[in-house]
Design a protein around this motif. Structure first.
Motif, short mmCIF file in Angstrom:
data_model
loop_
_atom_site.label_atom_id
_atom_site.label_comp_id
_atom_site.label_asym_id
_atom_site.label_seq_id
_atom_site.Cartn_x
_atom_site.Cartn_y
_atom_site.Cartn_z
N MET B 157 -105.00 -38.66 68.03
CA MET B 157 -106.36 -38.20 68.24
C MET B 157 -106.80 -38.45 69.68
N GLY B 158 -106.34 -39.57 70.23
CA GLY B 158 -106.65 -39.88 71.62
C GLY B 158 -106.08 -38.83 72.57
N LEU B 159 -104.91 -38.31 72.21
CA LEU B 159 -104.28 -37.28 73.04
C LEU B 159 -104.83 -35.89 72.72
N ARG B 160 -105.80 -35.85 71.80
CA ARG B 160 -106.44 -34.60 71.38
C ARG B 160 -105.44 -33.61 70.77
N LEU B 161 -104.40 -34.14 70.16
CA LEU B 161 -103.45 -33.27 69.48
C LEU B 161 -103.99 -32.87 68.11
N ILE B 162 -104.80 -33.76 67.53
CA ILE B 162 -105.45 -33.47 66.25
C ILE B 162 -106.89 -33.96 66.34
N ASP B 163 -107.81 -33.36 65.59
CA ASP B 163 -109.19 -33.87 65.61
C ASP B 163 -109.52 -34.63 64.32
N GLN B 164 -108.75 -34.39 63.26
CA GLN B 164 -108.95 -35.14 62.02
C GLN B 164 -107.73 -36.03 61.82
N PRO B 165 -107.91 -37.25 61.33
CA PRO B 165 -106.74 -38.08 61.06
C PRO B 165 -105.80 -37.37 60.09
N ALA B 166 -104.51 -37.35 60.40
CA ALA B 166 -103.54 -36.70 59.52
C ALA B 166 -103.17 -37.64 58.38
N THR B 167 -102.82 -37.05 57.24
CA THR B 167 -102.36 -37.87 56.11
C THR B 167 -100.89 -38.20 56.33
N LEU B 168 -100.62 -39.41 56.75
CA LEU B 168 -99.25 -39.82 57.01
C LEU B 168 -98.77 -40.78 55.94
N LEU B 169 -99.68 -41.68 55.53
CA LEU B 169 -99.32 -42.69 54.54
C LEU B 169 -99.35 -42.05 53.14
N ASN B 170 -98.63 -42.67 52.21
CA ASN B 170 -98.55 -42.19 50.84
C ASN B 170 -98.00 -40.77 50.75
N THR B 171 -96.97 -40.51 51.54
CA THR B 171 -96.28 -39.22 51.49
C THR B 171 -94.78 -39.47 51.46
N ARG B 172 -94.03 -38.42 51.12
CA ARG B 172 -92.58 -38.53 51.15
C ARG B 172 -92.11 -38.86 52.57
N GLY B 173 -92.78 -38.27 53.55
CA GLY B 173 -92.42 -38.53 54.94
C GLY B 173 -92.48 -40.02 55.27
N ALA B 174 -93.54 -40.69 54.79
CA ALA B 174 -93.69 -42.12 55.05
C ALA B 174 -92.55 -42.90 54.40
N VAL B 175 -92.12 -42.44 53.21
CA VAL B 175 -90.99 -43.11 52.53
C VAL B 175 -89.75 -43.01 53.41
N TYR B 176 -89.50 -41.78 53.94
CA TYR B 176 -88.33 -41.61 54.81
C TYR B 176 -88.42 -42.50 56.04
N VAL B 177 -89.59 -42.51 56.68
CA VAL B 177 -89.75 -43.32 57.89
C VAL B 177 -89.43 -44.79 57.58
N GLY B 178 -90.03 -45.32 56.52
CA GLY B 178 -89.83 -46.72 56.16
C GLY B 178 -88.38 -47.02 55.82
N MET B 179 -87.79 -46.15 55.00
CA MET B 179 -86.42 -46.43 54.55
C MET B 179 -85.42 -46.28 55.69
N VAL B 180 -85.62 -45.27 56.54
CA VAL B 180 -84.71 -45.08 57.68
C VAL B 180 -84.79 -46.29 58.60
N HIS B 181 -86.01 -46.76 58.83
CA HIS B 181 -86.18 -47.93 59.69
C HIS B 181 -85.44 -49.14 59.14
N ILE B 182 -85.54 -49.33 57.84
CA ILE B 182 -84.93 -50.51 57.23
C ILE B 182 -83.41 -50.38 57.16
N LEU B 183 -82.92 -49.15 56.92
CA LEU B 183 -81.49 -48.99 56.68
C LEU B 183 -80.68 -48.67 57.95
N LEU B 184 -81.37 -48.39 59.04
CA LEU B 184 -80.66 -48.00 60.27
C LEU B 184 -79.56 -48.99 60.70
N PRO B 185 -79.81 -50.31 60.68
CA PRO B 185 -78.74 -51.24 61.08
C PRO B 185 -77.48 -51.09 60.22
N PHE B 186 -77.65 -50.73 58.94
CA PHE B 186 -76.48 -50.59 58.08
C PHE B 186 -75.63 -49.40 58.49
#
Lengths: 407, 307
Positions: B157-186
């Motif tokens: 929002m600071g970069l004016r790329l969006i004017d409304q907060p996007a729904t990022l949390l509680n989505t499949r995308g968030a699951v991927y982000v979290g799991m990829v982050h945790i499993l990357l070292p493996f």
């Protein structure tokens, strides 16, 4: 306090500190619960992390900070306790950890040890499936557990898992008969209530119909899940659909799920840990949510613009129960001791959960009583959960939930 | 006469060899014993439960075969129910996570393997430190980052790329982000181990023979690094199948993985059905493992790069 100048920056900092404190405490409690659920696989990792957290943040993990007034609260003192509660040996008790167990330690455990001569050994994270495993393997490591009554009934269906209570030791004069069961006794009443953001709705919701009213009160919501060890709030769904709160049971499962479907797309999260709705309200992820009453109070006390709606809330209660094969004698003495009016009032002073011994109300200041789910003025507004119905119908509701959530 | 003596000698030698081999086997005994007592027995007892709790038979598998909401794929109506769909979602998330970790991890491992040892060891810390932090803490950190008022939304929002907060949390995308982050070292660690073992002279030879950089990578380095790819993918995929906390906290309504259903049944004391679900998870893991072994061979997966 009066001579201190008003400093908005200082105030904002204080609020942030409180918020972080509450979140970390919840996280701590939750991590312990999750660890136990996952069979200890993460135990090492989590405790290492909490060490890191403690090293990295200047936080003392005591409830003196979590509930600001704790150190100043004057707790009711015990006079002479009944002689038949005195004894020897030890008593192994398991509770939910976190702020709750800190309060229980001060209210119950320490005076019990001092006044009865029975040593208290604490552990955290009770779970009926764990108790089943203990009794099955003949390796019972606890004498008294704080669990849900539905769990006690569920386990009773599978066999002889609990000790009968010996009420001759109890001072039952002011404990309602409905709170005394054969294999367990009510000990911690709590509400399932609506919490909402006062900065979004200055004129807040007043009941379940408003929770379901997406035009008058638009915005993301959260309510209880059907996975993760909690049960969906079907009662709320039925009240919103027009069922009277004294005519709820037996619940009409179809009607309840149809009602839940009406708000499904606005529920951003079905929560399964008590910390979640409080955290989401606090971070404004949701504008209102169903939550356990103590959790909403915690963020409210820490300064979040959040308010509790008691009306059409559900009153549930945790129970003490003693597994087969444990030290039943000390267990009964301990349970009887914690239900003394003084013990009950001490706990209510430290943490805003309800009391089961009605005489406790007289030992508490009126403004404190008004914060508790068992306050007389809320009693008519709320309704009691029907644990027996849930014990009989949980499998059916769960099956239905699993299909419904994927629809 | 001489041949008979020879034969006798050969036989004696063989016997001796067999004896030594058996002695080597003896060295395995403590580990095998440990695994049988603390791993084999509990798993066997748990699996047995799926057939005899509460009664002998296949009753616990019935909910898996009951068709409640049939779905149509290409005009064919397939029997479907919540449990099968959750297994489908679990596989989908595990495959997605594996692909994403591979795409992110391969360049990192390649860069680390190409560096002098001392610098690689230093940079390895950045792979390992998150690895040592609790999954729960890292998941909570993602909740703070991806929330409506989280840093990601604030920056966007600071970069004016969006004017409304996007729904990022509680989505499949968030699951991927979290799991990829945790499993990357493996993914990175086995890749790195294999890539370190690749003889760099081979690439120099290829260059000498006129191959362009891309050709060198494609026909020399990539095939040699495949055992690492296989080991990393296998590890990440099987770990992802059993994930619980991350999808539960970061996911939306429909991001339910099989471990959540297992937990749900354990809490409700339906241990037989929970075991049946666990058996299904185990069978899926075994099938995937066997496919990998069949295609690549255990030797190639766990044997390192010099082959």
């Amino acid at each position: 306090m009066g001579d201190r100048e008003f400093d908005p920056i200082q105030q904002a900092q204080n609020r942030r500190r409180h918020e972080r404190m509450v979140m970390l405490r919840d996280l701590d409690v939750m991590s312990r619960r999750e660890v136990l659920r996952r069979g200890g696989r993460l135990a090492a990792g989590v405790s290492a992390a909490s060490l890191l957290l403690r090293a990295g943040f200047p936080i003392v993990p005591t409830m003196a900070q979590g509930t600001p007034a704790a150190s100043e609260i004057k707790l009711p003192e015990y006079g002479e306790i009944p002689a038949n509660l005195k004894g020897s040996g030890e008593l192994r008790v398991i509770s939910w950890g976190g702020a709750l167990q800190d309060a229980q330690r001060k209210a119950y455990f320490e005076p019990f040890q001092e006044l009865t001569g029975i040593k208290v050994v604490e552990s955290e994270g009770p779970d009926t499936s764990k108790i089943k495993a203990m009794v099955d393997s003949g390796n019972v490591e606890i004498d008294v557990a704080e669990v849900g009554y539905d769990g006690v009934l569920l386990l009773l269906k599978q066999g002889d898992y609990w000790n009968k209570l010996d009420y001759s030791l109890f001072d039952t004069a002011n404990i309602d008969a409905s709170r005394r069961h054969e294999f367990a006794v009510d000990m911690l009443p709590y509400g399932t209530v609506i919490g909402y953001r006062t900065d979004v709705f200055p004129e807040g919701p007043t009941g379940q119909k408003d929770f379901w009213d997406l035009t008058k009160f638009p915005g993301p919501r959260t309510t209880e899940s059907g996975t993760g060890g909690v049960l969906p709030f079907l009662e709320g769904a039925l009240i919103a659909d027009g069922v009277a709160k004294d005519g709820l049971y037996p619940l009409d499962i179809d009607r309840a799920f149809n009602s839940l479907s009406k708000i499904k797309s606005d529920v951003v999260k079905f929560w399964d840990a008590g910390a979640q709705p409080a955290q989401m309200l606090n971070d404004k992820e949701v504008v209102m949510g169903h939550s356990w009453s103590g959790r909403v109070y915690a963020i409210e006390a820490a300064g979040a613009p959040v308010k509790t709606v008691w009306n059409e809330g559900m009153l549930s209660t945790d129970v003490w129960a003693s597994p087969k094969g444990s030290n039943a004698e000390n267990a009964n003495k301990f349970m009887a001791f914690t239900l003394l009016p003084v013990s009950q009032a001490r706990l209510c002073s430290l943490i805003p959960y309800g009391f089961v011994n009605n005489a406790a109300a007289k030992l508490l200041p009126a403004e404190r009583v008004a914060m508790l789910p068992t306050a007389p003025e809320y009693k008519d507004q709320m309704f009691d959960t029907n644990v027996q119905w849930w014990a009989d119908n949980t499998p059916a509701v769960t099956d239905r939930w699993n299909e419904w959530i994927l629809e | 006469m001489a041949t008979a003596a020879r034969a006798e000698q050969a036989r004696r030698f063989e016997r001796l060899e067999r004896l030594t081999q058996r002695r080597y086997l003896l060295l395995l005994a403590p580990a095998v014993l440990f695994l049988v007592i603390f791993y084999g027995y509990p798993v066997a007892a748990m699996l047995l439960r799926s057939f005899n709790d509460p009664a002998w038979g296949f009753g616990n598998f019935k909910p898996l075969t009951a068709a409640r909401t049939p779905i149509e794929i290409l005009g064919v109506s397939l029997p479907m129910n919540a449990y099968l769909r959750v297994i489908g979602i679990t596989l989908q998330i595990a495959v997605g996570t594996t692909i994403a970790t591979l795409l992110l991890g391969y360049p990192v491992a390649y860069a680390l393997a190409s560096m002098p040892m001392s610098r690689a060891n230093l940079l390895m810390i950045f792979v390992l430190v998150p690895f040592w932090t609790s999954i729960l803490v890292r998941t909570y950190a993602w909740m703070a980052l991806l929330g409506t008022d989280g840093i990601v939304n604030e920056v966007l929002m600071g970069l004016r790329l969006i004017d409304q907060p996007a729904t990022l949390l509680n989505t499949r995308g968030a699951v991927y982000v979290g799991m990829v982050h945790i499993l990357l070292p493996f993914m990175i660690l086995p890749l790195y181990a294999v890539m370190r073992g690749i003889d760099r002279n081979l690439m120099r030879a290829a260059e000498n023979l006129g191959a362009r950089p891309w050709q060198v990578f494609r026909s020399v380095f990539l095939p040699l690094s495949l055992p690492g790819v296989a080991a990393g993918c296998l590890l990440v995929f099987i770990l992802a199948l059993g994930f619980y906390i991350t999808p539960s906290l970061l996911g939306g309504q429909r991001d339910i993985m099989i471990s959540m259903l297992i937990q749900q049944q354990v809490v409700q004391l339906k241990w037989g059905f929970a075991s049946a679900l666990a058996l299904v998870l185990l069978v899926i893991s075994l099938i995937i493992y066997l496919v990998f072994v069949r295609v690549l061979g255990v030797q190639r997966i766990f044997g390192g790069g010099r082959r």
